[in-house]
Structure formats: structure tokens, C-alpha cells
Design a protein around this motif. Structure first.
Motif, PDB file in Angstrom:
ATOM      1  N   GLN A 306       0.848  -1.182   0.000  1.00 31.74           N
ATOM      2  CA  GLN A 306       0.000   0.000   0.000  1.00 31.74           C
ATOM      3  C   GLN A 306       0.889   1.240   0.000  1.00 31.74           C
ATOM      4  O   GLN A 306       1.966   1.243   0.591  1.00 31.74           O
ATOM      5  CB  GLN A 306      -0.895   0.022   1.231  1.00 31.74           C
ATOM      6  CG  GLN A 306      -1.886  -1.134   1.299  1.00 31.74           C
ATOM      7  CD  GLN A 306      -2.984  -0.999   0.267  1.00 31.74           C
ATOM      8  OE1 GLN A 306      -3.445   0.101  -0.024  1.00 31.74           O
ATOM      9  NE2 GLN A 306      -3.408  -2.114  -0.309  1.00 31.74           N
ATOM     10  N   SER A 307       0.452   2.300  -0.643  1.00 35.52           N
ATOM     11  CA  SER A 307       1.253   3.530  -0.671  1.00 35.52           C
ATOM     12  C   SER A 307       0.334   4.739  -0.693  1.00 35.52           C
ATOM     13  O   SER A 307      -0.830   4.646  -1.096  1.00 35.52           O
ATOM     14  CB  SER A 307       2.173   3.561  -1.896  1.00 35.52           C
ATOM     15  OG  SER A 307       1.411   3.647  -3.097  1.00 35.52           O
ATOM     16  N   VAL A 308       0.880   5.855  -0.244  1.00 32.04           N
ATOM     17  CA  VAL A 308       0.188   7.139  -0.341  1.00 32.04           C
ATOM     18  C   VAL A 308       1.127   8.116  -1.015  1.00 32.04           C
ATOM     19  O   VAL A 308       2.340   8.089  -0.760  1.00 32.04           O
ATOM     20  CB  VAL A 308      -0.236   7.652   1.052  1.00 32.04           C
ATOM     21  CG1 VAL A 308      -1.357   6.819   1.619  1.00 32.04           C
ATOM     22  CG2 VAL A 308       0.935   7.680   2.018  1.00 32.04           C
ATOM     23  N   PRO A 309       0.631   8.966  -1.892  1.00 40.81           N
ATOM     24  CA  PRO A 309       1.505   9.907  -2.597  1.00 40.81           C
ATOM     25  C   PRO A 309       2.009  11.011  -1.674  1.00 40.81           C
ATOM     26  O   PRO A 309       1.502  11.203  -0.566  1.00 40.81           O
ATOM     27  CB  PRO A 309       0.595  10.470  -3.691  1.00 40.81           C
ATOM     28  CG  PRO A 309      -0.783  10.338  -3.138  1.00 40.81           C
ATOM     29  CD  PRO A 309      -0.776   9.078  -2.306  1.00 40.81           C
ATOM     30  N   THR A 310       3.001  11.724  -2.158  1.00 39.11           N
ATOM     31  CA  THR A 310       3.566  12.850  -1.397  1.00 39.11           C
ATOM     32  C   THR A 310       3.032  14.171  -1.945  1.00 39.11           C
ATOM     33  O   THR A 310       2.591  14.254  -3.097  1.00 39.11           O
ATOM     34  CB  THR A 310       5.097  12.856  -1.494  1.00 39.11           C
ATOM     35  OG1 THR A 310       5.481  12.845  -2.877  1.00 39.11           O
ATOM     36  CG2 THR A 310       5.691  11.655  -0.794  1.00 39.11           C
ATOM     37  N   CYS A 311       3.074  15.177  -1.096  1.00 38.50           N
ATOM     38  CA  CYS A 311       2.688  16.538  -1.476  1.00 38.50           C
ATOM     39  C   CYS A 311       3.878  17.442  -1.195  1.00 38.50           C
ATOM     40  O   CYS A 311       4.402  17.438  -0.076  1.00 38.50           O
ATOM     41  CB  CYS A 311       1.481  17.012  -0.680  1.00 38.50           C
ATOM     42  SG  CYS A 311       0.036  15.946  -0.850  1.00 38.50           S
ATOM     43  N   CYS A 312       4.266  18.211  -2.180  1.00 42.22           N
ATOM     44  CA  CYS A 312       5.518  18.962  -2.050  1.00 42.22           C
ATOM     45  C   CYS A 312       5.333  20.415  -2.483  1.00 42.22           C
ATOM     46  O   CYS A 312       4.864  20.690  -3.596  1.00 42.22           O
ATOM     47  CB  CYS A 312       6.594  18.280  -2.900  1.00 42.22           C
ATOM     48  SG  CYS A 312       8.166  19.130  -2.913  1.00 42.22           S
ATOM     49  N   GLY A 313       5.699  21.337  -1.571  1.00 40.30           N
ATOM     50  CA  GLY A 313       5.711  22.760  -1.899  1.00 40.30           C
ATOM     51  C   GLY A 313       7.147  23.257  -1.975  1.00 40.30           C
ATOM     52  O   GLY A 313       7.975  22.895  -1.135  1.00 40.30           O
ATOM     53  N   ILE A 314       7.448  24.060  -2.970  1.00 37.72           N
ATOM     54  CA  ILE A 314       8.818  24.528  -3.206  1.00 37.72           C
ATOM     55  C   ILE A 314       8.829  26.046  -3.266  1.00 37.72           C
ATOM     56  O   ILE A 314       8.054  26.652  -4.030  1.00 37.72           O
ATOM     57  CB  ILE A 314       9.380  23.954  -4.528  1.00 37.72           C
ATOM     58  CG1 ILE A 314       9.295  22.418  -4.523  1.00 37.72           C
ATOM     59  CG2 ILE A 314      10.818  24.411  -4.745  1.00 37.72           C
ATOM     60  CD1 ILE A 314       9.577  21.788  -5.876  1.00 37.72           C
TER      61      ILE A 314
END
Length: 616
Positions: A306-314
Motif C-alpha cells: 500500500q502507498s500514499v503519494p507525497t505533497c511537495c511545496g517549493i
């Protein structure tokens, strides 16, 4: 290294003792060599005096015996004068010649005394003897000089060894200091790192990042704020041990990602921050995407798959016009990340003008929300709930709106998150509760019809020990019957801390309030909550009534929920219903109330009062 240092010091000290002993021996011998030169000189002078005395007919047997004793000791090295016996061929040769001449000298002295010689031969021999004695003195002096030269060499070597010893000690001490300093740095660095993930703790990250910013290093710098989209799912479903293993691996991946002059830190839970350098800004997203791909691959390869995506702010420093410190850059990267969280952008978002405008708007909200509370700029809207059995309004939910002094309406999704982030949402909750009590009090005093109203309570309230007491005091102040007020909380609060919520709900029930769970089915619902919590109303989330590829299946789930909770004497409310067909289906399955645009939208208090008055 420690073993090498000890061995080196032992060798140097042994050499130092050896050459020290040699030096003492050579110094002692040099004193004997000086005496040797002196006594050879005495032989030379005393012999000349003896010849002179003999030629003056003043013979001296004691002087002859004295010279015999000296010469004998010079030849053997054994006697009362402590004269050495140098192993020097030149000196030995000269001394042997001198001794032979001395024996001949004694023969000539005897001949002169007996009248066999007129003194000419004795005088000639004495001159030759003087020359031989002189050569012997020079030979002894040369030997002594060589010995002293050897002593100088030994002294120089000993000084060199002493110098090397001190240099070795200083070097060893310096190495030890460097080792201790390196160890201290490593221990200090270790103390500043997160024990689970190995990356810097937030305070340490900020300190180092600010130092980089203050130093004004050349090159472009970006701050990255990243987390998983729903890590709570991993922890709740698969356990915290598995969740920790993911965070640990992610920390290892991010540590490998950063290079020289770059940093990685952990904010809390699954939130991480990075300082990265780049030439092209797209490099930052590409590098982060590579790290995120690796952690997702790790999750896919685990036993749970099972996996969950990442959220990335730059946030790139060059994109910020303000003069900010580290907290400002992290705030902007975090704000960009939140646009991923709310589904308005892809997984990697750069802070830009549009986000800047939203941030400015949020800052405006933040700066004016306290005054807005004091100035009563917040107004309460009411959305009726229709009882399906009668088709009439049976109760309502209170909803807050912000009408600023300029007259513009600020929607809840723009100011409620700010109140939550600044830990002021409890004040807004109490404001709305008191406004509802004031509204009910006014109608009761006027003898007009009143219906129960539900008020929302945020999770922050549940950590306030005086929460229930304060709400009871407000209710009693306005003399509102307990059955007219319903306390509504979201399902996520129940999932986060069931034991705390159960305790609070028990207190609310004892105080006479009705209680309801909002948004049921939106998250990871636990039916055991229905058994544990003594709630009165269950609000089924609008998720089941939105557009779907299989609406009949959705409605079958709703029917199962309704039938189940009715067995616990819990009433049901369907939220977000917008079509008549859904209303008919909800009637058929026995749902109690509907709250949605199909009947009513949220309306201001005055309009809601007209609805109540018109339904009397």
C-alpha cells in the motif's frame, strides 16, 4: 591510532634514555681525556726539568719515580691518577715512542752521572724526547677533541630526540584534541538529529539554514516542504510500527538526496523540509520526485503493498520579493504544499504570484480576525434540516459567515483554516454558540416558534477541560432548554482520540445536550464508534450523494448505515442531497432528515426566522 601513539612515545623515551646515558658517559670520559692531555704535558715539562737538573748536577730521584709512575699509568690505564687508556692508534704509537725514549733517557742520565757522557748526548736526546712528548700531547689532544666532537654529536642527537619527543607529544595531543573535537561535533550533530529518521530536528535545520542565508552563499537556493498526502491512513490501517519504518526509510532517502551545502530536517510526524541548491529550478522538483518515487517503490515492495503519494511545496529564494528569514521561506513552501493538499495543484508546486496573493489574503485574515470577533463581523447562517416523514423543517445547523466592514463576504474555507492554525477556532466556536443562544432566547421571549439548532465544535475544544462547563454557563445565561441545542463534531475527532471524545460526550449528555457525528463515511469510519459513543444523531457525509458511477451501490451502503444506527436509536441526517430522486430513495430506506440544496441553502438569520414563522 591510540596504540601507535603509545608505541611511538615508548620508542622515543627509550632513545632519549639511551642517548642520555651515552651523553653522561661521554661527559665523564671527556674529563678523563682532559686529564690525559694535562698529564702528558706534565711528562713533557717534567722531563725537561729533570734534564736541566741533571745537567746542573742536581739529580732528583723522586722526579724520576714520579715520571715513571705517570708513564706506567699512561701505558696501562691503571694507577692513582685516574688516567684513561685511549684506544687510539696514533696516540698509542706516540706514547710507545715516548716510553721507549724515556727508558733511553734514564740510561743516558745514568751514564752522565757516572761520567760516561759529557751531557751532549743527554741534551740532544732531551730535545728529541721533547718533540716526541709534544707529538704525544697533540695526539692526546686530537683524541680528546674527537671525543668532545662525538659528545657534541650525541648532545645534538639527544636534543633532536627531545625535540621530536615534544613534537610527537604535541602532535599526539593535537590529534587527540582534533579527535575529541570531531567526536564532540559528531555527538552534537547526532543530538540535533531526529532519532527516527536521522535528519535534522526542526530547530537545528532552521539554525543551519539561516546561517547559510546570512552567509550569502552564491548559487540559487530552494526550500522544499513535503509530506505524505494521508499518512494517517498508513498508521491507522497498518500500525505505527509500519508507519515508522516508512518515515525512517524516507529520512535515509532524503539524507542521500542532499549534497554539500544542503540540508534536510523533520518538522513533525510525516512533514519534512529541505534546503536544496540548483541551477535550473526544475532540478529541485526532479530531485524530490526521484526521492518520492523511491519511497513509493519501498512501500509497494512491502508486505502490505500500500502507498500514499507525497505533497511537495517549493519556495525558491529568487521568487520571493520580501526580505525574509528562514521561517518566512518555510511558511511559503508550506503554503504551496497546502495547495496540493486541497487538490488545486499537482504534487509539486512552486510558490508563485497566485500563491503569494492567497498568502497575503490569509495574512490579512490573520491580522483582522481578532478585531472581527470583537466587532461582531461574523454572522450566523442557518441551513434547515427537513424531516422526511413530514416534509417540514424540523431543526437546523448553524454556519458562520464573515461579513467584513467593507461589506464583502469571506467564505468559511478562507478564514476557518486560519483560525485553526492560530488556535483561535475555539473562540469562533463559542462566538457562534452564543449567537445561536441569543437568537433562540429572543424567539423564546417573544413567544415565537423555536426548533433545535446544531452547532459545530472543533477538535481544539475537546482539549479544553472547561469546554462543557463554559457551554453550560452560556446556555444557562440565555435560559435555553437543553433539548434545543445539539453539539456537532466531525468523525475525524472520534478517530483521533476515542477515549477523550467518549469522556466529553458523556459530560455533554449529562449536561442535557444532544450530540451528533458529522461527515460520517468521509474518512476511515469505525462502526465501533456507534457502540462506544452515546450519540443521538449521525450525519451521513455528502460523499455518498455526489455524482457516482454506481449510485445504487452508494445508496445500498447508506441503507446499511441507516438500518444499523436505528438499532442504536440514533437518528440519521443525509448531508448534501441535491436531487428529488435521492430524497425519494432516502425516504424508502428510512432516513430521518435531509440537509441539502434540494430543500434549502444556508440562509441569514432574518430569512430563517421568516421560514419558521411561515411554517407555524
Amino acid at each position: 591510532m591510540k596504540r601507535f601513539l603509545k608505541s611511538g612515545l615508548v620508542v622515543l623515551f627509550l632513545l632519549l634514555m639511551l642517548f642520555g646515558g651515552m651523553t653522561l658517559h661521554t661527559v665523564s670520559q671527556s674529563q678523563h681525556y682532559s686529564r690525559l692531555v694535562n698529564y702528558v704535558g706534565i711528562v713533557r715539562g717534567a722531563t725537561q726539568r729533570l734534564v736541566k737538573l741533571e745537567l746542573m748536577d742536581q739529580p732528583s730521584e723522586p722526579l724520576i719515580e714520579y715520571l715513571d709512575g705517570i708513564l706506567k699509568e699512561l701505558e696501562t690505564g691503571d694507577g692513582e691518577y685516574g688516567l684513561p687508556l685511549p684506544k687510539d692508534s696514533n696516540y698509542q704509537q706516540k706514547l710507545a715512542g715516548l716510553s721507549a725514549m724515556w727508558e733511553e733517557m734514564k740510561v743516558q742520565i745514568s751514564a752522565y752521572r757516572n761520567g760516561l757522557d759529557d751531557g751532549t748526548t743527554l741534551l740532544s736526546l732531551s730535545e728529541t724526547y721533547f718533540k716526541q712528548a709534544n707529538d704525544t700531547v697533540f695526539a692526546a689532544d686530537e683524541y680528546a677533541a674527537r671525543c668532545i666532537q662525538g659528545l657534541n654529536v650525541i648532545c645534538i642527537v639527544m636534543l633532536i630526540i627531545m625535540l621530536l619527543t615534544w613534537l610527537f607529544i604535541i602532535w599526539a595531543y593535537w590529534k587527540k584534541l582534533l579527535h575529541l573535537e570531531d567526536t564532540n561535533q559528531k555527538l552534537n550533530d547526532l543530538a540535533r538529529r531526529d532519532t527516527l529518521t536521522g535528519v535534522y530536528q526542526l530547530d537545528a535545520f532552521k539554525e543551519e539554514a539561516q546561517r547559510y542565508l546570512d552567509a550569502g552563499h552564491d548559487g540559487k537556493i530552494a526550500f522544499v516542504y513535503t509530506d505524505f498526502s494521508d499518512f494517517k491512513y498508513i498508521n491507522d490501517v497498518f500500525g505505527y510500527a509500519y508507519g515508522d519504518s516508512i518515515l525512517k526509510r524516507y529520512g535515509e532517502i532524503l539524507n542521500r538526496l542532499v549534497g554539500e551545502g544542503e540540508l534536510c530536517g523533520r518538522v513533525s510526524a510525516d512533514n519534512f523540509v529541505l534546503l536544496l541548491r540548483y541551477q535550473d529550478r526544475e532540478e529541485v522538483a526532479a530531485r524530490q520526485r526521484e526521492a518520492d518515487t523511491e519511497i513509493i517503490r519501498f512501500m509497494h515492495s512491502s508486505h502490505n503493498r500500500q502507498s500514499v503519494p507525497t505533497c511537495c511545496g517549493i519556495c525558491c529564494v529568487e521568487d520571493v520579493v520580501e526580505d525574509l528569514r528562514i521561517d518566512g521561506f518555510l511558511d511559503r513552501a508550506n503554503f504551496a504544499r497546502k495547495t496540493v493538499k486541497n487538490g488545486t495543484h499537482s504534487n509539486y508546486v512552486f510558490y508563485d504570484e497566485s500563491i503569494r496573493n492567497r498568502l497575503r489574503e490569509e495574512k490579512n485574515v490573520e491580522s483582522s480576525m481578532l478585531a472581527a470577533l470583537e466587532n461582531h463581523e461574523f454572522t450566523v447562517f442557518y441551513q434547515p434540516k427537513v424531516e422526511l416523514g413530514t416534509g417540514k423543517i424540523a431543526c437546523s445547523e448553524s454556519l458562520v459567515r464573515w461579513k467584513s466592514q467593507s461589506g464583502s463576504i469571506i467564505p468559511p474555507d478562507r478564514f476557518i483554516p486560519v483560525f485553526e492554525r492560530k488556535y483561535m477556532i475555539d473562540r469562533l466556536d463559542q462566538y457562534v454558540f452564543e449567537e445561536v443562544c441569543r437568537f433562540l432566547n429572543g424567539r423564546l421571549k417573544a413567544g415565537r416558534r423555536v426548533l433545535p439548532v446544531s452547532v459545530n465544535v472543533s477538535r481544539l475544544q475537546f482539549f479544553d477541560q472547561n469546554f462543557v462547563k463554559r457551554y453550560v454557563e452560556i446556555r444557562n445565561h440565555y435560559q435555553i432548554p437543553a433539548e434545543l441545542l445539539e453539539i456537532e463534531f466531525t468523525e475525524s475527532i472520534a478517530i483521533d482520540n476515542t477515549s477523550l471524545l467518549t469522556s466529553i460526550v458523556d459530560q455533554l449528555k449529562q449536561a442535557g445536550f444532544s450530540c451528533s457525528i458529522d461527515d460520517f463515511g468521509k474518512g476511515y469510519s469505525s462502526l465501533s464508534l456507534l457502540k462506544t459513543l452515546p450519540i443521538d444523531v449521525l450525519k451521513i457525509d455528502r460523499f455518498f450523494f455526489s455524482e457516482s458511477n454506481d449510485p445504487e451501490r452508494d445508496m445500498a451502503v447508506v441503507q446499511g448505515i441507516v438500518e444499523l444506527v436505528h438499532k442504536f436509536n440514533i437518528r440519521t441526517v443525509a448531508e448534501g442531497v441535491e436531487s428529488e430522486s435521492q430524497v425519494e430513495m432516502l425516504k424508502q430506506i428510512g432516513c430521518d432528515y435531509v440537509q441539502g440544496y434540494v430543500f434549502y441553502r444556508p440562509v441569514p438569520q432574518a430569512e430563517f426566522e421568516r421560514m419558521l414563522d411561515g411554517q407555524e
